[in-house]
Scaffold this motif. Structure first.
Motif, PDB file in Angstrom:
ATOM      1  N   PHE A   9       4.056 -11.284   2.324  1.00  0.00           N
ATOM      2  CA  PHE A   9       5.422 -11.285   2.842  1.00  0.00           C
ATOM      3  C   PHE A   9       5.390 -11.470   4.350  1.00  0.00           C
ATOM      4  CE2 PHE A   9       3.942  -7.018   2.015  1.00  0.00           C
ATOM      5  CZ  PHE A   9       4.209  -6.295   3.158  1.00  0.00           C
ATOM      6  N   THR A  10       6.444 -12.076   4.858  1.00  0.00           N
ATOM      7  CA  THR A  10       6.582 -12.355   6.284  1.00  0.00           C
ATOM      8  C   THR A  10       8.000 -12.032   6.707  1.00  0.00           C
ATOM      9  OG1 THR A  10       5.015 -14.185   6.038  1.00  0.00           O
ATOM     10  CG2 THR A  10       6.275 -14.093   8.073  1.00  0.00           C
ATOM     11  N   ARG A  11       8.146 -11.349   7.828  1.00  0.00           N
ATOM     12  CA  ARG A  11       9.460 -10.957   8.329  1.00  0.00           C
ATOM     13  C   ARG A  11       9.805 -11.738   9.591  1.00  0.00           C
ATOM     14  NH1 ARG A  11      10.746  -6.781   5.232  1.00  0.00           N
ATOM     15  NH2 ARG A  11       9.084  -5.446   4.420  1.00  0.00           N
ATOM     16  N   GLY A  12      11.090 -11.848   9.869  1.00  0.00           N
ATOM     17  CA  GLY A  12      11.542 -12.516  11.069  1.00  0.00           C
ATOM     18  C   GLY A  12      11.203 -11.727  12.320  1.00  0.00           C
ATOM     19  N   TYR A  94       1.527 -13.163   8.798  1.00  0.00           N
ATOM     20  CA  TYR A  94       1.989 -12.700   7.495  1.00  0.00           C
ATOM     21  C   TYR A  94       1.203 -11.455   7.071  1.00  0.00           C
ATOM     22  CZ  TYR A  94      -2.316 -14.794   5.762  1.00  0.00           C
ATOM     23  OH  TYR A  94      -3.638 -15.087   5.558  1.00  0.00           O
ATOM     24  N   LYS A  95       1.778 -10.663   6.194  1.00  0.00           N
ATOM     25  CA  LYS A  95       1.111  -9.500   5.618  1.00  0.00           C
ATOM     26  C   LYS A  95       0.673  -9.854   4.203  1.00  0.00           C
ATOM     27  CE  LYS A  95       0.314  -4.925   5.112  1.00  0.00           C
ATOM     28  NZ  LYS A  95      -0.604  -4.133   5.917  1.00  0.00           N
ATOM     29  N   SER A  96      -0.543  -9.506   3.849  1.00  0.00           N
ATOM     30  CA  SER A  96      -1.022  -9.780   2.491  1.00  0.00           C
ATOM     31  C   SER A  96      -1.739  -8.557   1.946  1.00  0.00           C
ATOM     32  CB  SER A  96      -1.961 -10.990   2.472  1.00  0.00           C
ATOM     33  OG  SER A  96      -3.124 -10.745   3.231  1.00  0.00           O
ATOM     34  N   LEU A  97      -1.408  -8.185   0.719  1.00  0.00           N
ATOM     35  CA  LEU A  97      -2.060  -7.083   0.020  1.00  0.00           C
ATOM     36  C   LEU A  97      -2.765  -7.641  -1.208  1.00  0.00           C
ATOM     37  CD1 LEU A  97       0.366  -5.771   1.663  1.00  0.00           C
ATOM     38  CD2 LEU A  97       0.252  -3.915  -0.013  1.00  0.00           C
ATOM     39  N   GLU A 180       7.736   1.415  -3.075  1.00  0.00           N
ATOM     40  CA  GLU A 180       7.865   0.495  -1.946  1.00  0.00           C
ATOM     41  C   GLU A 180       6.701   0.660  -0.983  1.00  0.00           C
ATOM     42  OE1 GLU A 180      11.027  -0.681   1.589  1.00  0.00           O
ATOM     43  OE2 GLU A 180      11.703   0.380  -0.202  1.00  0.00           O
ATOM     44  N   GLU A 181       6.322   1.885  -0.726  1.00  0.00           N
ATOM     45  CA  GLU A 181       5.185   2.125   0.165  1.00  0.00           C
ATOM     46  C   GLU A 181       3.903   1.556  -0.431  1.00  0.00           C
ATOM     47  OE1 GLU A 181       2.822   5.895   2.199  1.00  0.00           O
ATOM     48  OE2 GLU A 181       4.845   6.146   1.411  1.00  0.00           O
ATOM     49  N   GLU A 182       3.740   1.705  -1.734  1.00  0.00           N
ATOM     50  CA  GLU A 182       2.530   1.213  -2.396  1.00  0.00           C
ATOM     51  C   GLU A 182       2.438  -0.304  -2.341  1.00  0.00           C
ATOM     52  OE1 GLU A 182       0.307   1.666  -6.741  1.00  0.00           O
ATOM     53  OE2 GLU A 182       2.460   2.025  -6.580  1.00  0.00           O
ATOM     54  N   PHE A 183       3.578  -0.978  -2.491  1.00  0.00           N
ATOM     55  CA  PHE A 183       3.577  -2.429  -2.614  1.00  0.00           C
ATOM     56  C   PHE A 183       3.720  -3.171  -1.280  1.00  0.00           C
ATOM     57  CE2 PHE A 183       5.181  -2.348  -7.280  1.00  0.00           C
ATOM     58  CZ  PHE A 183       3.892  -2.032  -7.688  1.00  0.00           C
ATOM     59  N   GLU A 184       3.991  -2.449  -0.188  1.00  0.00           N
ATOM     60  CA  GLU A 184       4.171  -3.138   1.092  1.00  0.00           C
ATOM     61  C   GLU A 184       3.282  -2.606   2.209  1.00  0.00           C
ATOM     62  OE1 GLU A 184       8.016  -4.032   2.516  1.00  0.00           O
ATOM     63  OE2 GLU A 184       8.822  -4.548   0.546  1.00  0.00           O
ATOM     64  N   ARG A 185       2.542  -1.530   1.953  1.00  0.00           N
ATOM     65  CA  ARG A 185       1.704  -0.966   2.999  1.00  0.00           C
ATOM     66  C   ARG A 185       0.266  -0.862   2.507  1.00  0.00           C
ATOM     67  NH1 ARG A 185       6.111   3.729   4.525  1.00  0.00           N
ATOM     68  NH2 ARG A 185       7.781   2.274   5.041  1.00  0.00           N
ATOM     69  N   GLY A 186      -0.634  -0.694   3.433  1.00  0.00           N
ATOM     70  CA  GLY A 186      -2.033  -0.639   3.061  1.00  0.00           C
ATOM     71  C   GLY A 186      -2.627  -2.039   2.949  1.00  0.00           C
ATOM     72  N   VAL A 187      -3.665  -2.143   2.135  1.00  0.00           N
ATOM     73  CA  VAL A 187      -4.403  -3.398   2.015  1.00  0.00           C
ATOM     74  C   VAL A 187      -4.534  -3.834   0.567  1.00  0.00           C
ATOM     75  CG1 VAL A 187      -6.623  -4.514   2.505  1.00  0.00           C
ATOM     76  CG2 VAL A 187      -5.695  -2.851   4.111  1.00  0.00           C
ATOM     77  N   ILE A 188      -4.583  -2.877  -0.347  1.00  0.00           N
ATOM     78  CA  ILE A 188      -4.881  -3.169  -1.750  1.00  0.00           C
ATOM     79  C   ILE A 188      -3.838  -2.520  -2.649  1.00  0.00           C
ATOM     80  CG2 ILE A 188      -6.585  -2.958  -3.592  1.00  0.00           C
ATOM     81  CD1 ILE A 188      -8.724  -2.691  -1.406  1.00  0.00           C
ATOM     82  N   ILE A 189      -3.379  -3.251  -3.658  1.00  0.00           N
ATOM     83  CA  ILE A 189      -2.510  -2.715  -4.704  1.00  0.00           C
ATOM     84  C   ILE A 189      -3.349  -2.612  -5.966  1.00  0.00           C
ATOM     85  CG2 ILE A 189      -0.425  -3.035  -6.078  1.00  0.00           C
ATOM     86  CD1 ILE A 189       0.670  -4.774  -3.808  1.00  0.00           C
TER      87      ILE A 189
END
Length: 203
Positions: A9-12, A94-97, A180-189
């Protein structure tokens, strides 16, 4: 690495809008299709929000960085020219998990598709044109780059589209900020075994 699956995901920049109108969204999807063709991605789902977007994809050729640079740089240059904007369009890289595809791909897809509902943009997910959800529930044909077969194949009934819709509704009822925290933060899901497997691969 080859065949890795990611939530990207990428934010403005400063959380500003990256899509002002439908032409912006159409252009982004055109560039996403070009990225898919050029880099051989498998794209499972997407959603375009006013100030960010989400993708869930796999990289058979281990080329996420190249693919995302092509997509984001191409769109940012086009967006700046069209709207006469100076400066950054996106909020950094971009952020990638990394995703445990076998155990988390289905619930992650629901999380992505639920974004417009969580944001209060619509009341019925099937009315939102700018995600892959309508293709999953049979309301429109999937765009050429979209691979819906793997997720729908997890439902064994006669009407996988209807079953997927019920699954997403169930996920909405169970939604929590912890997810939401699990799916958007950290490195691995993934679970602990998957995380350890990834760590071992990187040693």
């Amino acid at each position: 690495f080859e065949d890795a699956t990611y939530h990207v995901f990428t934010r403005g920049h400063r959380k500003e809008h990256i899509f002002f109108d439908d032409r912006d969204r159409e252009k982004f999807l055109e560039l996403l299709e070009q990225t898919w063709q050029k880099y051989g991605l498998r794209i499972y789902c997407y959603v375009l929000m006013p100030n960010h977007y989400h993708l869930v994809l796999s990289t058979p050729a281990a080329n996420l960085s190249e693919a995302m640079h092509y997509l984001n740089a191409g769109y940012a240059n086009w967006f700046r020219t069209r709207h006469q904007i100076v400066g950054s369009v996106f909020q950094g890289r971009y952020k990638s998990l990394l995703v445990d595809k076998d155990n988390y791909l289905l619930v992650l897809s629901a999380y992505v598709h639920l974004n417009p509902l969580k944001a209060g943009l619509i009341e019925d997910l099937k009315s939102y044109r700018w995600s892959s959800y309508r293709a999953y529930v049979g309301k429109e044909q999937p765009l050429p780059f979209l691979d819906i077969s793997e997720l729908l194949g997890q439902f064994g009934g006669k009407n996988p589209q209807k079953e997927y819709e019920k699954f997403v509704v169930d996920q909405w009822e169970r939604y929590s900020e912890k997810q939401e925290e699990e799916f958007e933060r950290g490195v691995i899901i993934g679970d602990e075994d998957f995380k350890q497997k990834v760590v071992d691969m990187l040693k």
